[in-house]
Design an enzyme around this catalytic site. Sequence first.
Site, PDB file in Angstrom:
ATOM      1  N   TYR A  89       0.860  -1.054  -0.032  1.00  0.00           N
ATOM      2  CA  TYR A  89      -0.086  -0.159   0.091  1.00  0.00           C
ATOM      3  C   TYR A  89       0.841   1.142  -0.022  1.00  0.00           C
ATOM      4  O   TYR A  89       1.904   1.096   0.315  1.00  0.00           O
ATOM      5  CB  TYR A  89      -0.967   0.131   1.087  1.00  0.00           C
ATOM      6  CG  TYR A  89      -0.356   0.171   2.311  1.00  0.00           C
ATOM      7  CD1 TYR A  89      -0.392   1.535   2.894  1.00  0.00           C
ATOM      8  CD2 TYR A  89       0.003  -0.643   3.290  1.00  0.00           C
ATOM      9  CE1 TYR A  89       0.449   1.938   4.261  1.00  0.00           C
ATOM     10  CE2 TYR A  89       0.694  -0.527   4.505  1.00  0.00           C
ATOM     11  CZ  TYR A  89       0.841   0.927   5.199  1.00  0.00           C
ATOM     12  OH  TYR A  89       1.497   1.146   6.193  1.00  0.00           O
ATOM     13  N   CYS A  90       0.282   2.329  -0.492  1.00  0.00           N
ATOM     14  CA  CYS A  90       0.803   3.732  -0.305  1.00  0.00           C
ATOM     15  C   CYS A  90      -0.173   4.462   0.118  1.00  0.00           C
ATOM     16  O   CYS A  90      -1.071   4.239   0.997  1.00  0.00           O
ATOM     17  CB  CYS A  90       1.696   4.004  -1.862  1.00  0.00           C
ATOM     18  SG  CYS A  90       0.514   4.013  -3.255  1.00  0.00           S
ATOM     19  N   ALA A  91       0.043   5.939  -0.378  1.00  0.00           N
ATOM     20  CA  ALA A  91      -0.996   7.060  -0.127  1.00  0.00           C
ATOM     21  C   ALA A  91      -2.264   6.767  -0.756  1.00  0.00           C
ATOM     22  O   ALA A  91      -3.461   6.372   0.060  1.00  0.00           O
ATOM     23  CB  ALA A  91      -0.404   8.363  -0.259  1.00  0.00           C
ATOM     24  N   GLY A  93      -2.481   4.537  -3.974  1.00  0.00           N
ATOM     25  CA  GLY A  93      -2.572   3.459  -4.707  1.00  0.00           C
ATOM     26  C   GLY A  93      -1.629   3.273  -6.049  1.00  0.00           C
ATOM     27  O   GLY A  93      -1.512   2.429  -6.733  1.00  0.00           O
ATOM     28  N   ILE A 118      -3.632   3.911   1.806  1.00  0.00           N
ATOM     29  CA  ILE A 118      -3.771   4.120   3.233  1.00  0.00           C
ATOM     30  C   ILE A 118      -4.824   5.149   3.351  1.00  0.00           C
ATOM     31  O   ILE A 118      -5.863   5.265   4.424  1.00  0.00           O
ATOM     32  CB  ILE A 118      -2.610   4.601   4.035  1.00  0.00           C
ATOM     33  CG1 ILE A 118      -2.817   4.211   5.581  1.00  0.00           C
ATOM     34  CG2 ILE A 118      -2.146   6.049   3.788  1.00  0.00           C
ATOM     35  CD1 ILE A 118      -1.460   4.529   6.207  1.00  0.00           C
TER      36      ILE A 118
END
Length: 153
Positions: A89-91, A93, A118
């Site tokens: 995951y990142c901020a 996607g 996230i």
Amino acid sequence: MSRAKWILLAVGAVVVAAVAIALSSGSPQPGLVGNRDVEKLRAEGARIVDVRTAAEFTGAHIEGAENVPLSDIAAVASSWDRSIPVVLYCAVGDRSDTAAEILASMGFERVYDLGGGIVQWDGALAGGAGATVASADVETNGMPVMYEFYTDW
């Protein structure tokens, strides 16, 4: 139709239903996943990986996640067990999608990407100052956004 054919049809229907139930209650298919799928995968021992920068990770991250910035993912993942599922995951996607492609090209078969990043996570967070993530009130489709600051009409 004979009685034997009806019995065979009924047995076939039961088998199809059993397979459908087994598939729906097990692990999700690799690709985009949601919050509930991440919890299922975590219960199976999946590696949860935050591919944001160290500063973003320190601000707030999913509990139990490890931080491997996108720029380091190939080097770090080369030593990982490829049989263990990996949730990225990142901020929002974009970076996790790129990381998923990298891991797939390295032979990882069970790679999952938290759709929406996230920002849409509704589970527990760890990190600094209250561990909250600022959520944008915009929907993204993964495409860059262009702002025009001047127009000569």
